[in-house]
Scaffold this motif. Structure first.
Motif, PDB file in Angstrom:
ATOM      1  N   CYS A 410       0.829  -1.214   0.000  1.00 10.03           N
ATOM      2  CA  CYS A 410       0.000   0.000   0.000  1.00 10.03           C
ATOM      3  C   CYS A 410       0.858   1.258   0.000  1.00 10.03           C
ATOM      4  N   PHE A 411       1.899   1.267   0.812  1.00  8.74           N
ATOM      5  CA  PHE A 411       2.732   2.468   0.876  1.00  8.74           C
ATOM      6  C   PHE A 411       3.449   2.708  -0.447  1.00  8.74           C
ATOM      7  N   LEU A 412       3.993   1.650  -1.043  1.00  5.48           N
ATOM      8  CA  LEU A 412       4.678   1.819  -2.324  1.00  5.48           C
ATOM      9  C   LEU A 412       3.712   2.310  -3.401  1.00  5.48           C
ATOM     10  N   GLY A 413       2.474   1.772  -3.372  1.00  8.95           N
ATOM     11  CA  GLY A 413       1.487   2.234  -4.342  1.00  8.95           C
ATOM     12  C   GLY A 413       1.108   3.689  -4.133  1.00  8.95           C
ATOM     13  N   VAL A 414       0.907   4.070  -2.883  1.00  9.52           N
ATOM     14  CA  VAL A 414       0.568   5.465  -2.579  1.00  9.52           C
ATOM     15  C   VAL A 414       1.711   6.387  -2.969  1.00  9.52           C
ATOM     16  N   TYR A 415       2.913   6.000  -2.619  1.00  9.55           N
ATOM     17  CA  TYR A 415       4.074   6.850  -2.894  1.00  9.55           C
ATOM     18  C   TYR A 415       4.301   7.013  -4.400  1.00  9.55           C
ATOM     19  N   ARG A 416       4.051   5.946  -5.128  1.00 14.08           N
ATOM     20  CA  ARG A 416       4.343   5.969  -6.559  1.00 14.08           C
ATOM     21  C   ARG A 416       3.260   6.684  -7.355  1.00 14.08           C
ATOM     22  N   TRP A 417       1.990   6.477  -7.019  1.00 17.55           N
ATOM     23  CA  TRP A 417       0.918   6.931  -7.908  1.00 17.55           C
ATOM     24  C   TRP A 417       0.041   8.053  -7.343  1.00 17.55           C
ATOM     25  N   SER A 418       0.231   8.458  -6.105  1.00 16.04           N
ATOM     26  CA  SER A 418      -0.636   9.505  -5.558  1.00 16.04           C
ATOM     27  C   SER A 418      -0.189  10.899  -5.952  1.00 16.04           C
ATOM     28  N   GLY A 419       1.060  11.057  -6.358  1.00 14.73           N
ATOM     29  CA  GLY A 419       1.558  12.365  -6.740  1.00 14.73           C
ATOM     30  C   GLY A 419       2.393  13.056  -5.692  1.00 14.73           C
ATOM     31  N   LEU A 420       2.602  12.422  -4.525  1.00 14.54           N
ATOM     32  CA  LEU A 420       3.369  13.080  -3.472  1.00 14.54           C
ATOM     33  C   LEU A 420       4.867  12.810  -3.548  1.00 14.54           C
ATOM     34  N   ALA A 421       5.288  11.855  -4.390  1.00 16.53           N
ATOM     35  CA  ALA A 421       6.702  11.465  -4.439  1.00 16.53           C
ATOM     36  C   ALA A 421       7.634  12.644  -4.739  1.00 16.53           C
ATOM     37  N   PRO A 422       7.369  13.463  -5.761  1.00 15.22           N
ATOM     38  CA  PRO A 422       8.303  14.571  -6.034  1.00 15.22           C
ATOM     39  C   PRO A 422       8.443  15.541  -4.866  1.00 15.22           C
ATOM     40  N   PHE A 423       7.310  15.856  -4.221  1.00 15.37           N
ATOM     41  CA  PHE A 423       7.344  16.812  -3.118  1.00 15.37           C
ATOM     42  C   PHE A 423       8.145  16.263  -1.940  1.00 15.37           C
TER      43      PHE A 423
END
Length: 691
Positions: A410-423
């Motif tokens: 779940c965390f990897l999916g959220v981090y990858r596809w939610s849009g928060l990774a660059p920030f």
């Protein structure tokens, strides 16, 4: 005839008191009372001396405002009253213990010596009065003082004040440590602080000391969703989860339909703290604590300086992650239910954990780390944290492993596809440009990694946050410490200074682990007084810390640097609640909001008062996002023309610089905005064709 007794032959009478005589031992020697009185008086002087300084929780710096020997006279009335209450309470309890058994008398001398050790900052004050450059005031003095004070109480009550083993068998009304009055205390004290924190947020709001970031932009997402303007939309140029993954905000949409006012969060967040205090009480009861000991743990939770600081969060206001706390505690409490209810309890625990994770992606990490730690404990065959509860159904290692695996995915999916990774990745720029490089930074860039890990600010951050748990016997639950280690490691190497400050909510979801470990690791309070000592030690250390680092009625000022950073140091009365300038601005805002739906551009503190408008942007973020706004409003000659109203505070520079405000004023004149009001440093602009 009996033989006549002579004057030199008297029958022998023992003066040795029977062991466990319950308080009828040899008379107390006056010198013991005098020594204890002197130690308590010195302790009180030390407590007041620390209150005469300003301790800042963002930079962990200490400002001495008075000569060292006059510092006690700078203590606040409520803080001094709380210190006197602790001093008198200690003296009375120590006197009672000193009249008990021989073991109690040994405890009394040991606790007195520790209390004397806690007071050593007073001797530093004397040296500082002679050579202030050699002995400067530091943040470590109140930390030292709080820790040893809590330990003195722990030893005094834990070893010198045994609890009856029959406490759990008290009659229905309860007596002593099982009296029902403790339950009312556990209910009333959190509610009282809930009311205080609600008032505190309202006062800061009226004083223009709450910023649009963070509380305002989270509330704007709720408002936009409730009004159908976009799913958790903050800005038209940003995805809904550009900074944090928090679909749990949707739970507040029905509340906004009923009360469309940002003040609902000024009540909801303190209520979450209070509910968490009640759950702490329930957790301690489930593990075996009496009502008294459980109530003390509940108070210890509410007094933790991090809990109080999270309310204002360095004036960034409320944060969704706070609402994850009661759900995490609820999940833990459900895991402690008897085995007869295990299926229902486990489903409830899973549901609570899922809801908690929906408020912030960091909660997913904490849940995963907790599951991994508990799985390792079960795999190694060690006794459970709950081994005192025979009817608790044990969760097997493979089940904990499944929970851990789900959280990782779940965390990897959220981090990858939610849009928060660059920030979020940008905040680790010194460690690497990609997630893989950041993870390998201890090997790839050891000097950068360990340089960040060894920053001086990290030590007081850890000490203040962990101290109540350490005093509260949390070290006896090492598996919860193992669960907290990875999240703490991330915070310590983060190139984001607020992450190492107790004034922010970054450690919010780890507080349940800290108290869970402390309560579960304490001895069974139904059989020994040790649990009373550990709980009281944690509470006293948290209370003393709250004198210097908290946000309670008796706490010292810890956010004075915020006032200076926002409005400068020239005029301390600027933007005070009830002041002429604040009242003028509030009246203007109320009138403008009544004129209909608006697109508003405002400085950060003012923007907080326009939450719920059709579109809302702050000056600082307008300049950061200007290129994206220009693309979005491509039919306009300039993105500033997208706003009907511009409300500026020329004095405020917390969330934008004065230069940025001045540049915007030039842009407004250039594009034909009319200045319709100007007073007390505030300026209101409308477009040329706006009414």
């Amino acid at each position: 005839m009996p033989k006549k007794q002579t004057g030199t032959s008297q029958p022998h009478r023992s003066i040795t008191p029977p062991e466990n005589s319950g308080g009828f031992s040899r008379p107390r020697k006056p010198r013991f009372a005098a020594i204890r009185f002197a130690i308590v008086a010195l302790w009180l002087w030390t407590a007041a001396s620390q209150m005469g300084r300003i301790h800042l929780v963002y930079s962990y710096s200490t400002i001495a405002t008075l000569p060292s020997l006059l510092e006690p006279f700078g203590a606040s009335v409520l803080g001094l009253a709380g210190s006197v209450l602790l001093a008198v309470g200690y003296y009375v309890l120590a006197d009672r213990v000193g009249r008990g058994t021989r073991e109690s008398q040994q405890s009394f001398t040991r606790s007195d010596r520790i209390l004397l050790l806690a007071s050593t900052p007073s001797f530093l004050s004397i040296l500082r009065s002679i050579a202030p450059e050699v002995f400067p005031a530091t943040i470590w003095e109140p930390i030292w003082f709080s820790g040893w004070t809590g330990l003195a109480w722990c030893i005094l009550l834990g070893e010198g004040h045994p609890v009856r083993s029959q406490a759990s068998e008290a009659p229905a009304g309860g007596t002593g440590w099982n009296h029902r009055a403790w339950r009312y205390a556990a209910l009333g004290f959190p509610m009282a602080l809930c009311l205080w924190w609600s008032w505190q947020s309202e006062a800061a709001y009226q004083s223009f000391l709450l910023g649009f970031n963070d509380g305002g932009h989270f509330a704007q997402r709720v408002a936009n969703t409730a009004e159908g303007r976009g799913f958790l939309l903050e800005s038209p140029v940003l995805p809904p989860f550009w900074d944090h993954f928090n679909p749990g905000l949707l739970l507040f949409v029905p509340v906004w339909w009923i009360v469309p006012d940002i003040r609902i969060f000024f009540v909801a967040q303190p209520l979450a703290f209070a509910v968490s205090g009640w759950l702490i009480y329930g957790m301690a009861r489930r593990i075996g604590g009496t009502r008294g000991v459980s109530a003390i743990w509940s108070v210890a939770w509410m007094l933790h300086p991090s809990v109080g600081q999270m309310n204002l969060a360095y004036t960034y206001s409320w944060h969704p992650i706070v609402f994850a706390i009661p759900f995490l505690l609820g999940s833990m409490l459900l895991l402690l239910q008897p085995s007869a209810k295990s299926s229902f309890s486990r489903m409830g625990a899973i549901l609570c954990a899922i809801v908690a994770c929906s408020f912030e992606e960091g909660v997913i990490v904490v849940v995963g780390c907790f599951a991994a730690a508990m799985g390792l404990r079960a795999l190694w065959g060690r006794a459970s944290l709950f081994d005192r509860q025979k009817d608790v159904d044990q969760i097997r290692a493979w089940q904990w492993g499944c929970v851990w695996l789900v959280t990782v995915v779940c965390f990897l999916g959220v981090y990858r596809w939610s849009g928060l990774a660059p920030f979020q990745s940008a905040r680790f720029a010194r460690l690497g440009g990609t997630t893989f490089e950041i993870l390998l930074s201890p090997l790839w860039k050891p000097s950068e990694f360990f340089g960040l890990l060894g920053r001086p600010r990290n030590l007081p951050f850890l000490a203040i946050w962990l101290l109540p748990g350490l005093i509260g016997n949390g070290w006896r639950a090492p598996w919860t410490w193992l669960a907290m280690a990875p999240p703490f490691l991330v915070l310590l190497v983060w190139e984001h200074q607020p992450a190492q400050s107790i004034a922010f909510q970054y450690t919010a979801c780890m507080l349940p682990l800290l108290y869970f470990g402390s309560i579960a690791g304490a001895p069974d309070s139904r059989a020994t007084g040790e649990a009373t000592g550990w709980a009281t030690g944690a509470t006293v250390s948290a209370m003393v810390l709250s004198f210097y680092f908290g946000q309670l009625p008796w706490s010292q000022q810890t956010l004075l640097d915020v006032q200076a950073r926002t409005y400068g140091q020239e005029d301390a009365s600027l933007r005070q609640r009830g002041g002429e300038d604040s009242e003028w601005a509030l009246a203007q805002i109320e009138s403008l909001r009544a004129s209909g739906e608006l697109r508003v551009l405002a400085t950060g503190r003012v923007a907080m008062h326009f939450v719920g408008c059709r579109d809302l942007e702050t000056v600082g973020q307008f300049w950061q996002r200007r290129k994206d706004l220009a693309e979005h409003f491509s039919d306009l000659r300039d993105p500033v023309l997208a706003y009907d109203l511009v409300f500026l505070d020329r004095n405020e520079e917390f969330q934008q610089t004065r230069e940025e405000t001045a540049r915007l004023r030039e842009e407004l004149v250039k594009w034909g905005f009319r200045r319709v009001a100007s007073e007390h440093g505030f300026e209101v602009y409308r477009q040329g064709n706006s009414p």
